[in-house]
Design a protein around this motif. Structure first.
Motif, PDB file in Angstrom:
ATOM      1  N   LYS A 159      48.158  48.233  -3.647  1.00  0.00           N
ATOM      2  CA  LYS A 159      49.205  47.429  -3.000  1.00  0.00           C
ATOM      3  C   LYS A 159      48.584  46.188  -2.352  1.00  0.00           C
ATOM      4  O   LYS A 159      47.631  46.289  -1.580  1.00  0.00           O
ATOM      5  N   ALA A 160      49.126  45.018  -2.663  1.00  0.00           N
ATOM      6  CA  ALA A 160      48.616  43.762  -2.103  1.00  0.00           C
ATOM      7  C   ALA A 160      49.625  42.655  -2.378  1.00  0.00           C
ATOM      8  O   ALA A 160      50.302  42.660  -3.406  1.00  0.00           O
ATOM      9  N   ASP A 161      49.710  41.713  -1.441  1.00  0.00           N
ATOM     10  CA  ASP A 161      50.624  40.586  -1.604  1.00  0.00           C
ATOM     11  C   ASP A 161      50.054  39.387  -0.860  1.00  0.00           C
ATOM     12  O   ASP A 161      50.146  39.289   0.364  1.00  0.00           O
ATOM     13  N   ASN A 162      49.427  38.457  -1.610  1.00  0.00           N
ATOM     14  CA  ASN A 162      48.778  37.324  -0.940  1.00  0.00           C
ATOM     15  C   ASN A 162      49.766  36.311  -0.385  1.00  0.00           C
ATOM     16  O   ASN A 162      49.383  35.400   0.357  1.00  0.00           O
ATOM     17  N   SER A 163      51.057  36.448  -0.730  1.00  0.00           N
ATOM     18  CA  SER A 163      52.055  35.540  -0.150  1.00  0.00           C
ATOM     19  C   SER A 163      52.296  35.840   1.327  1.00  0.00           C
ATOM     20  O   SER A 163      52.887  35.028   2.035  1.00  0.00           O
ATOM     21  N   LYS A 164      51.815  36.995   1.803  1.00  0.00           N
ATOM     22  CA  LYS A 164      51.972  37.360   3.215  1.00  0.00           C
ATOM     23  C   LYS A 164      50.856  36.804   4.090  1.00  0.00           C
ATOM     24  O   LYS A 164      50.920  36.906   5.321  1.00  0.00           O
ATOM     25  N   VAL A 165      49.824  36.243   3.457  1.00  0.00           N
ATOM     26  CA  VAL A 165      48.666  35.771   4.226  1.00  0.00           C
ATOM     27  C   VAL A 165      48.269  34.360   3.764  1.00  0.00           C
ATOM     28  O   VAL A 165      47.106  34.072   3.488  1.00  0.00           O
ATOM     29  N   LEU A 166      49.245  33.483   3.679  1.00  0.00           N
ATOM     30  CA  LEU A 166      48.994  32.122   3.218  1.00  0.00           C
ATOM     31  C   LEU A 166      48.270  31.284   4.269  1.00  0.00           C
ATOM     32  O   LEU A 166      48.446  31.476   5.469  1.00  0.00           O
ATOM     33  N   ARG A 167      47.469  30.338   3.797  1.00  0.00           N
ATOM     34  CA  ARG A 167      46.826  29.360   4.674  1.00  0.00           C
ATOM     35  C   ARG A 167      47.752  28.161   4.845  1.00  0.00           C
ATOM     36  O   ARG A 167      48.559  27.859   3.954  1.00  0.00           O
ATOM     37  N   PRO A 168      47.634  27.447   5.963  1.00  0.00           N
ATOM     38  CA  PRO A 168      48.384  26.188   6.078  1.00  0.00           C
ATOM     39  C   PRO A 168      47.935  25.214   4.986  1.00  0.00           C
ATOM     40  O   PRO A 168      46.769  25.200   4.599  1.00  0.00           O
ATOM     41  N   TYR A 169      48.858  24.425   4.490  1.00  0.00           N
ATOM     42  CA  TYR A 169      48.496  23.402   3.507  1.00  0.00           C
ATOM     43  C   TYR A 169      47.569  22.359   4.133  1.00  0.00           C
ATOM     44  O   TYR A 169      47.635  22.081   5.336  1.00  0.00           O
ATOM     45  N   SER A 170      46.729  21.761   3.312  1.00  0.00           N
ATOM     46  CA  SER A 170      45.902  20.652   3.766  1.00  0.00           C
ATOM     47  C   SER A 170      46.792  19.424   3.970  1.00  0.00           C
ATOM     48  O   SER A 170      47.925  19.360   3.482  1.00  0.00           O
ATOM     49  N   LYS A 171      46.274  18.437   4.682  1.00  0.00           N
ATOM     50  CA  LYS A 171      47.035  17.209   4.917  1.00  0.00           C
ATOM     51  C   LYS A 171      47.359  16.504   3.604  1.00  0.00           C
ATOM     52  O   LYS A 171      48.459  15.970   3.425  1.00  0.00           O
ATOM     53  N   SER A 172      46.411  16.513   2.669  1.00  0.00           N
ATOM     54  CA  SER A 172      46.646  15.849   1.385  1.00  0.00           C
ATOM     55  C   SER A 172      47.734  16.584   0.597  1.00  0.00           C
ATOM     56  O   SER A 172      48.545  15.939  -0.081  1.00  0.00           O
ATOM     57  N   MET A 173      47.759  17.915   0.694  1.00  0.00           N
ATOM     58  CA  MET A 173      48.800  18.662  -0.005  1.00  0.00           C
ATOM     59  C   MET A 173      50.166  18.406   0.627  1.00  0.00           C
ATOM     60  O   MET A 173      51.181  18.296  -0.084  1.00  0.00           O
ATOM     61  N   MET A 174      50.199  18.291   1.932  1.00  0.00           N
ATOM     62  CA  MET A 174      51.467  17.993   2.606  1.00  0.00           C
ATOM     63  C   MET A 174      51.991  16.633   2.166  1.00  0.00           C
ATOM     64  O   MET A 174      53.199  16.448   1.958  1.00  0.00           O
ATOM     65  N   GLN A 175      51.082  15.669   2.011  1.00  0.00           N
ATOM     66  CA  GLN A 175      51.485  14.339   1.550  1.00  0.00           C
ATOM     67  C   GLN A 175      51.985  14.393   0.106  1.00  0.00           C
ATOM     68  O   GLN A 175      52.962  13.730  -0.249  1.00  0.00           O
ATOM     69  N   LEU A 176      51.312  15.209  -0.727  1.00  0.00           N
ATOM     70  CA  LEU A 176      51.728  15.351  -2.121  1.00  0.00           C
ATOM     71  C   LEU A 176      53.138  15.931  -2.208  1.00  0.00           C
ATOM     72  O   LEU A 176      53.966  15.454  -2.982  1.00  0.00           O
ATOM     73  N   LEU A 177      53.391  16.975  -1.394  1.00  0.00           N
ATOM     74  CA  LEU A 177      54.722  17.584  -1.405  1.00  0.00           C
ATOM     75  C   LEU A 177      55.788  16.596  -0.952  1.00  0.00           C
ATOM     76  O   LEU A 177      56.917  16.613  -1.440  1.00  0.00           O
ATOM     77  N   LYS A 178      55.397  15.713  -0.038  1.00  0.00           N
ATOM     78  CA  LYS A 178      56.349  14.737   0.474  1.00  0.00           C
ATOM     79  C   LYS A 178      56.684  13.677  -0.573  1.00  0.00           C
ATOM     80  O   LYS A 178      57.858  13.316  -0.755  1.00  0.00           O
ATOM     81  N   ARG A 179      55.673  13.202  -1.281  1.00  0.00           N
ATOM     82  CA  ARG A 179      55.936  12.135  -2.265  1.00  0.00           C
ATOM     83  C   ARG A 179      56.355  12.694  -3.625  1.00  0.00           C
ATOM     84  O   ARG A 179      56.876  11.976  -4.474  1.00  0.00           O
ATOM     85  N   GLN A 180      56.119  14.011  -3.862  1.00  0.00           N
ATOM     86  CA  GLN A 180      56.544  14.690  -5.089  1.00  0.00           C
ATOM     87  C   GLN A 180      55.964  14.064  -6.367  1.00  0.00           C
ATOM     88  O   GLN A 180      56.635  13.942  -7.386  1.00  0.00           O
ATOM     89  N   SER A 181      54.687  13.690  -6.273  1.00  0.00           N
ATOM     90  CA  SER A 181      54.013  13.181  -7.469  1.00  0.00           C
ATOM     91  C   SER A 181      52.507  13.317  -7.299  1.00  0.00           C
ATOM     92  O   SER A 181      51.991  13.308  -6.171  1.00  0.00           O
ATOM     93  N   TYR A 182      51.804  13.460  -8.427  1.00  0.00           N
ATOM     94  CA  TYR A 182      50.340  13.533  -8.419  1.00  0.00           C
ATOM     95  C   TYR A 182      49.851  13.283  -9.841  1.00  0.00           C
ATOM     96  O   TYR A 182      50.641  13.189 -10.788  1.00  0.00           O
ATOM     97  N   ASN A 183      48.549  13.161  -9.996  1.00  0.00           N
ATOM     98  CA  ASN A 183      47.969  12.882 -11.309  1.00  0.00           C
ATOM     99  C   ASN A 183      47.842  14.182 -12.102  1.00  0.00           C
ATOM    100  O   ASN A 183      46.953  14.990 -11.851  1.00  0.00           O
TER     101      ASN A 183
END
Length: 325
Positions: A159-183
């Motif tokens: 039994k295991a579920d890594n969605s229960k122990v997520l890390r905070p997103y990095s600042k760059s990932m937060m920016q990516l999610l905000k602009r909704q685009s990447y290479n």
């Protein structure tokens, strides 16, 4: 039948040798019912410590004998999590292979049917320089600043579920999610990055198997899972330390990280599951189980440490109140 020394509505702590008790009096009561065994057994140190520890070949023999006992206690999808430090050869600046031999002996035990699921590293830059003789006296080695954490199980898919122990997103990932685009596209490694694979906000990134308990770089945010930080960054444990100071008690010198315990409880169990710590010390495992609404059973051979466990469990933040037996 042996009675617990102390108990709450969720758990109980027994005074005595856990291996003897779990091999005899409590074997049938707990057999096949434990969802998670999480513990930090006495390390194989060259010098005896006040909390008790075997040495050398005696330690390896003792450690390997734990395998079938623990296996019998676990549910089919249960897990065993063990934190253990490095060992060094007596009077030599040479790292011992003892801890690795212990691991191999445990997972290869013919009566246990165990396997290593994953290894984690717990890095703590605040650890005192060790081994002192070869680090601070003769200046021949660097500081031994991490411990191993072995996740072991009876099945390839515990039994295991890594969605229960997520890390905070990095600042760059937060920016990516905000602009909704990447290479997107193909990378030099030949990995193909899809056009939308990183656009969904999953609430955080998947945890790593490296725990940076303090920042390696002060200019960089430590992105530990909330389950780790929630213990480390709150005053939840201050009651225990303050009470020990008030009473003139020296806290157990090798307490397991509460953040580490929190992580594996949330990663590998659900509310109402049963946890067991056979080498409880001041019972960090039981305390975390109380906070996270899990049942627990702990064992400690030294009564002084059970008294410390009682202090920990007497924290007014834990409700309903505990009771002596």
């Amino acid at each position: 039948m042996i009675k617990p020394k102390y108990q709450t509505n969720k758990g109980k702590i027994f005074h005595g040798n856990s291996i003897e008790l779990l091999s005899n009096q409590l074997k049938e009561e707990l057999k096949g019912k434990v969802n998670l065994i999480i513990t930090s057994p006495p390390f194989p140190l060259n010098n005896k410590k006040q909390y008790g520890n075997e040495k050398g070949e005696e330690y390896k023999e003792w450690f390997i004998k734990l395998a079938p006992i623990f296996s019998d206690l676990l549910t089919d999808d249960g897990s065993l999590v063990i934190e253990i430090g490095n060992a060094w050869e007596p009077e030599r600046p040479v790292q011992s292979l003892l801890h690795l031999e212990c691991l191999l002996g445990m997972v290869k035990h013919p009566e246990a049917n165990l396997r290593l699921i994953q290894e984690f590293i717990c890095y703590n830059p605040s650890k005192l320089p060790s081994p002192a003789q070869w680090v601070t006296v003769n200046r021949l080695r660097t500081v031994d600043s991490y411990t191993h954490v072995w996740w072991i199980a009876k099945d390839d898919f515990p039994k295991a579920d890594n969605s229960k122990v997520l890390r905070p997103y990095s600042k760059s990932m937060m920016q990516l999610l905000k602009r909704q685009s990447y290479n997107s596209g193909k990378r030099p490694s030949e990995h193909k990055i899809s056009e939308e694979g990183f656009l969904k906000d999953n609430g955080g990134s998947i945890a790593h198997n490296f725990f940076e308990m303090e920042a390696l770089d002060e200019k960089r945010d430590v992105r530990l899972p909330h389950s780790v930080l929630s213990f480390s960054n709150t005053n939840s444990n201050d009651y225990f330390l303050k009470t020990c100071r008030t009473k003139g008690i020296s806290p157990h010198p090798a307490r397991m990280s509460g953040g580490l315990v929190n992580f594996f409880i949330q990663f590998l169990t659900e509310e109402g599951d049963l946890l067991l710590d056979p080498f409880a010390g001041s019972n960090t495992t039981g305390y975390c189980a109380e906070k996270l609404n899990r049942k627990w059973v702990s064992f400690e051979v030294k009564e002084d440490y059970i008294n410390q466990a009682i202090i920990r469990l007497s924290n007014p933040n834990l409700k309903p109140p505990s009771k002596h037996l």
